[in-house]
Write a protein that holds these residues in place. Sequence first.
Motif, PDB file in Angstrom:
ATOM      1  N   ILE A   5       0.833  -1.203   0.000  1.00  0.00           N
ATOM      2  CA  ILE A   5       0.000   0.000   0.000  1.00  0.00           C
ATOM      3  C   ILE A   5       0.866   1.250   0.000  1.00  0.00           C
ATOM      4  N   THR A   6       1.906   1.285   0.844  1.00  0.00           N
ATOM      5  CA  THR A   6       2.706   2.510   0.959  1.00  0.00           C
ATOM      6  C   THR A   6       3.613   2.735  -0.247  1.00  0.00           C
ATOM      7  N   GLN A   7       4.029   1.665  -0.911  1.00  0.00           N
ATOM      8  CA  GLN A   7       4.900   1.816  -2.075  1.00  0.00           C
ATOM      9  C   GLN A   7       4.115   2.035  -3.365  1.00  0.00           C
ATOM     10  N   ASP A   8       2.971   1.356  -3.489  1.00  0.00           N
ATOM     11  CA  ASP A   8       2.290   1.297  -4.778  1.00  0.00           C
ATOM     12  C   ASP A   8       0.998   2.096  -4.868  1.00  0.00           C
ATOM     13  N   TRP A   9       0.288   2.282  -3.745  1.00  0.00           N
ATOM     14  CA  TRP A   9      -1.090   2.733  -3.879  1.00  0.00           C
ATOM     15  C   TRP A   9      -1.435   4.040  -3.196  1.00  0.00           C
ATOM     16  N   MET A  10      -0.750   4.387  -2.107  1.00  0.00           N
ATOM     17  CA  MET A  10      -1.099   5.598  -1.368  1.00  0.00           C
ATOM     18  C   MET A  10       0.148   6.417  -1.078  1.00  0.00           C
ATOM     19  N   SER A  11       0.004   7.734  -1.097  1.00  0.00           N
ATOM     20  CA  SER A  11       1.091   8.567  -0.608  1.00  0.00           C
ATOM     21  C   SER A  11       1.275   8.257   0.871  1.00  0.00           C
ATOM     22  N   PHE A  12       2.481   8.432   1.357  1.00  0.00           N
ATOM     23  CA  PHE A  12       2.757   8.037   2.740  1.00  0.00           C
ATOM     24  C   PHE A  12       1.933   8.857   3.727  1.00  0.00           C
ATOM     25  N   GLU A  13       1.741  10.134   3.436  1.00  0.00           N
ATOM     26  CA  GLU A  13       0.950  10.982   4.329  1.00  0.00           C
ATOM     27  C   GLU A  13      -0.492  10.486   4.399  1.00  0.00           C
ATOM     28  N   ASP A  14      -1.094  10.210   3.226  1.00  0.00           N
ATOM     29  CA  ASP A  14      -2.471   9.707   3.206  1.00  0.00           C
ATOM     30  C   ASP A  14      -2.574   8.366   3.924  1.00  0.00           C
ATOM     31  N   PHE A  15      -1.564   7.530   3.732  1.00  0.00           N
ATOM     32  CA  PHE A  15      -1.561   6.208   4.364  1.00  0.00           C
ATOM     33  C   PHE A  15      -1.561   6.332   5.881  1.00  0.00           C
ATOM     34  N   MET A  16      -0.687   7.175   6.416  1.00  0.00           N
ATOM     35  CA  MET A  16      -0.583   7.300   7.869  1.00  0.00           C
ATOM     36  C   MET A  16      -1.855   7.889   8.482  1.00  0.00           C
ATOM     37  N   TYR A  17      -2.456   8.862   7.808  1.00  0.00           N
ATOM     38  CA  TYR A  17      -3.725   9.398   8.301  1.00  0.00           C
ATOM     39  C   TYR A  17      -4.805   8.302   8.310  1.00  0.00           C
ATOM     40  N   ALA A  18      -4.829   7.484   7.260  1.00  0.00           N
ATOM     41  CA  ALA A  18      -5.823   6.412   7.184  1.00  0.00           C
ATOM     42  C   ALA A  18      -5.590   5.370   8.273  1.00  0.00           C
ATOM     43  N   MET A  19      -4.327   5.071   8.569  1.00  0.00           N
ATOM     44  CA  MET A  19      -4.022   4.096   9.621  1.00  0.00           C
ATOM     45  C   MET A  19      -4.490   4.593  10.987  1.00  0.00           C
ATOM     46  N   ILE A  20      -4.509   5.904  11.170  1.00  0.00           N
ATOM     47  CA  ILE A  20      -4.967   6.491  12.438  1.00  0.00           C
ATOM     48  C   ILE A  20      -6.492   6.628  12.450  1.00  0.00           C
ATOM     49  N   ASP A  21      -7.061   7.051  11.321  1.00  0.00           N
ATOM     50  CA  ASP A  21      -8.495   7.353  11.276  1.00  0.00           C
ATOM     51  C   ASP A  21      -9.360   6.106  11.120  1.00  0.00           C
ATOM     52  N   ILE A  22      -8.921   5.167  10.268  1.00  0.00           N
ATOM     53  CA  ILE A  22      -9.750   3.994   9.965  1.00  0.00           C
ATOM     54  C   ILE A  22      -8.886   2.721  10.015  1.00  0.00           C
ATOM     55  N   PRO A  23      -8.305   2.401  11.161  1.00  0.00           N
ATOM     56  CA  PRO A  23      -7.383   1.256  11.232  1.00  0.00           C
ATOM     57  C   PRO A  23      -8.031  -0.080  10.871  1.00  0.00           C
ATOM     58  N   GLN A  24      -9.284  -0.285  11.278  1.00  0.00           N
ATOM     59  CA  GLN A  24      -9.929  -1.560  10.967  1.00  0.00           C
ATOM     60  C   GLN A  24     -10.171  -1.700   9.465  1.00  0.00           C
ATOM     61  N   ARG A  25     -10.528  -0.596   8.825  1.00  0.00           N
ATOM     62  CA  ARG A  25     -10.724  -0.619   7.365  1.00  0.00           C
ATOM     63  C   ARG A  25      -9.408  -0.928   6.668  1.00  0.00           C
ATOM     64  N   MET A  26      -8.325  -0.329   7.109  1.00  0.00           N
ATOM     65  CA  MET A  26      -7.019  -0.585   6.516  1.00  0.00           C
ATOM     66  C   MET A  26      -6.591  -2.037   6.742  1.00  0.00           C
TER      67      MET A  26
END
Length: 237
Positions: A168-189
Motif C-alpha cells: 500500500i505505501t509503495q504502490d497505492w497511497m502517498s505516505f501521508e495519506d496512508f498514515m492518516y488512514a491508519m490512524i483514522d480507519i485502522p480496521q478498514r485498513m
Amino acid sequence: MRQINLRAFQRQPVPQVLFQPRIEPWFAWHETFGSLPESCCGMNIAQVYDDLNVSRRYFAHFSGLEEPVGLRHAPCIQKSEQRDGNDKITIFQTPRGRLIEKRTMTVDRIWRKVQFAVKTHDDLDALECLYDNTTAWFDEPGFRIGQQYLGDRGVPQFWIHASPYETITQDWMSFEDFMYAMIDIPQRMQRVMDTIDRAYDAMFTQLVSCDGLEIVNFPENIHVDRVPPEYFERYLL
C-alpha cells in the motif's frame, strides 16, 4: 561464489568475504547516457560482473530476463494505459470503482510515480475489490532460466511481492495519506491488508514447493520513518 553465498546464509564457515555489489542501476544509467568507462564498453552486465570477478544475486535486474513473479487479474478488472507526452496514466477499472495513477518520465529516463491511485477513503473500496480479484503467481520455468543464467555467480534471487503494508505505501497511497488512514480507519485498513495477503497465498504455495529455491527476497523498505516500531511488530514482523 554460489557455494560461498549459500554457506553464508546457512551461517556456515566461508573461505572469504563474498563481494556482491548491486551495480546494475549504475551500469544501466551509464549505458543509457553513453558514459560507460572504456573498460566496460561493449560488455553486457553479466560480462561486467565476470570481468570484476564479483558475485551477483538478481538475475532479472537489467538483464532482459523476466521477473518470475507477477499478478493476474480476473476478467472483471480492466487495466488500461494512456500516454500524454512525458506522462503515463494507468487506470484500473473495478466493479467497485476506478483507480488512477500517474507516472512521469524523469531526466534519468525512468518512470517515477507522481500521483497515487488511492487518494480518498472511498478509493479503498476499489483497491479491495482489485485484490479480491487478483492472484499472485510464481513462474518456476522462468526461475529455472534465471538459475541457469546466473550459474556459479551466486544464489539466484528475485523480489517477491511486498507485504500488504508495504504494498500500500509503495504502490497505492502517498505516505501521508496512508498514515492518516491508519490512524483514522485502522480496521478498514486492516481489511484491505488482509485482502492483499490472501491474494498472495497461491504464490507462496508455489514458492515453497519449488525445488532449488533457496533464498526468498522480501522487498520491504523497513525504516523507522516509514514503519514505526509498533507498526513493524503488528503488520510486518
